[in-house]
Scaffold this motif. Structure first.
Motif: not given
Length: 129
Positions: A38-40, A46
């Motif tokens: 998960r990239y935020s 996200t």
């Protein structure tokens, strides 16, 4: 046929074969699992990456991971970019390379702005993902 002609013809054939191999070979693919997580980004939201499927803004986009001279990147099947308030997905637009910071253990994913100025947004991998 003289030996010089045979050597000359063999050299030309080898050069042509090497050129064809370089011209026709694709960029090397990396395993899609290296970017799973998960990239935020605080302003934009996200992005979830898992085994070749990107989930963003309730939309699913397939992707592959490749490497070029600038480094590793995620190549989605649709345009995925960022705006001031959200991640933008356009299935009718040309996909852009989403840059990764590391080929072995990426910690950041970089998206370009949806506007003409091309601001870059860094999405940081969330711990535990």
């Amino acid at each position: 046929m003289s030996a010089n002609k045979a050597v000359g013809i063999a050299t030309v054939v080898m050069v042509l074969c090497a050129w064809a191999y370089i011209a026709l070979s694709r960029e090397p693919r990396l395993p899609t699992s290296i970017a799973n997580g998960r990239y935020s980004n605080g302003c934009c939201g996200t992005i979830f990456l898992h085994d070749g499927v990107m989930t963003v803004a309730n939309q699913r986009v397939d992707y592959i991971i490749e490497r070029d001279k600038a480094g590793p990147y995620v190549l989605p099947t649709a345009y995925v970019g960022a705006s001031v308030h959200a991640v933008v997905v356009k299935f009718d637009a040309y996909p852009l390379k989403l840059r990764l910071d590391d080929a072995a253990h990426p910690h950041q994913l970089e998206l370009l702005d949806d506007a003409a100025d091309g601001v870059r947004y860094s999405f940081t991998r969330v711990n535990g993902s």
